[in-house]
Scaffold this active site. Sequence first.
Site, PDB file in Angstrom:
ATOM      1  CB  SER A 145     -17.274  -5.134   2.325  1.00  0.00           C
ATOM      2  OG  SER A 145     -16.473  -5.918   3.172  1.00  0.00           O
ATOM      3  CE1 TYR A 182      -2.930  -3.102   0.254  1.00  0.00           C
ATOM      4  CE2 TYR A 182      -3.431  -2.546   2.536  1.00  0.00           C
ATOM      5  CZ  TYR A 182      -3.593  -3.368   1.439  1.00  0.00           C
ATOM      6  OH  TYR A 182      -4.434  -4.455   1.530  1.00  0.00           O
ATOM      7  CG  PHE A 196     -11.713  -3.039  -7.781  1.00  0.00           C
ATOM      8  CD1 PHE A 196     -10.388  -3.444  -7.726  1.00  0.00           C
ATOM      9  CD2 PHE A 196     -12.592  -3.507  -6.816  1.00  0.00           C
ATOM     10  CE1 PHE A 196      -9.948  -4.306  -6.740  1.00  0.00           C
ATOM     11  CE2 PHE A 196     -12.165  -4.375  -5.819  1.00  0.00           C
ATOM     12  CZ  PHE A 196     -10.838  -4.773  -5.788  1.00  0.00           C
ATOM     13  CB  SER A 256      -4.355 -12.321   1.995  1.00  0.00           C
ATOM     14  OG  SER A 256      -5.288 -11.571   1.255  1.00  0.00           O
ATOM     15  CG  ASN A 266     -18.578  11.480   5.482  1.00  0.00           C
ATOM     16  OD1 ASN A 266     -19.174  11.195   6.511  1.00  0.00           O
ATOM     17  ND2 ASN A 266     -19.000  12.415   4.639  1.00  0.00           N
ATOM     18  N   PRO A 267     -16.487  11.627   8.413  1.00  0.00           N
ATOM     19  CG  PRO A 267     -15.918  13.556   9.605  1.00  0.00           C
ATOM     20  CD  PRO A 267     -16.190  13.061   8.211  1.00  0.00           C
ATOM     21  CB  THR A 268     -21.490  10.991   8.769  1.00  0.00           C
ATOM     22  OG1 THR A 268     -21.594  12.337   9.245  1.00  0.00           O
ATOM     23  CG2 THR A 268     -22.829  10.289   8.955  1.00  0.00           C
TER      24      THR A 268
END
Length: 319
Positions: free
Chosen positions: A216, A50, A222, A166, A274-276
Amino acid sequence: MASPTVKLNSGHDMPLVGFGLWKVNNETCADQVYEAIKAGYRLFDGACDYGNEVECGQGVARAIKEGIVKREELFIVSKLWNSFHEGDRVEPICRKQLADWGVDYFDLYIVHFPVALKYVDPAVRYPPGWNSESGKIEFSNATIQETWTAMESLVDKKLARSIGVSNFSAQLLMDLLRYARVRPATLQIEHHPYLTQPRLVEYAQKEGIAVTAYSSFGPLSFLELEVKNAVDTPPLFEHNTIKSLAEKYGKTPAQVLLRWATQRGIAVIPKSNNPTRLSQNLEVTGWDLEKSELEAISSLDKGLRFNDPIGYGMYVPIF
């Protein structure tokens, strides 16, 4: 809000909901990790590939320094990249990754892919990606058994508390379990309603291996990579089955997709800046879908895999 946990076969508890670090921008990564910790996240799923582990560590260090969290309250995950599968390469690269994170141990260290590639010196290129220094994919002769033996030594030396795999098939898992001294604690796979892999999930769980789902939300992750089958696939968030359940329960489509996994004992690692949505993604364990609703979501399976190394230039199929 803390996430419920799943007991690993190593004896450690792993949060059922974590924060995935794939494609988290280097410029914002430290802040995102810090904010996620403030929001209640304790599991962070990183990887050499990453390219943002230094920044992840900076976010962790800030939260610890400010007293928001203690190291032992976090569950930090990283992964062994394909270029370091040879037995004598595993510990040195793990130690480098630990230094990048600024921690003494990983809670979970995972073999990223069942593919051994030619070694690339981190001083030359890091993360190395799929290609060798020649600019093409070249394989190493390292076997999975050689790699796993070196992974087990990380547990012995307390560099990793648990180890896992994985993108492994059931056949590879079965073979690994024949010689593993330390059993894999987790299997991380692409898992969403368009790719449910029920037999693989069932086999892993029967063997006492916890399953973690990545991607998920199906094709969503993608789209920016312009993966063709992702671009051509209807978004799960807009599927009538998902939308109707979201309306019924007063949840977001994302929460429905995450609950479909967690209710079946599968851990998830979504991300958001995004905090929410950060908070919403944690709220996926305190309510239940009906059995028929779980089955309706599972029936959307199309066998659609979006994360396939063939798309990265790999010419040998692993799935």
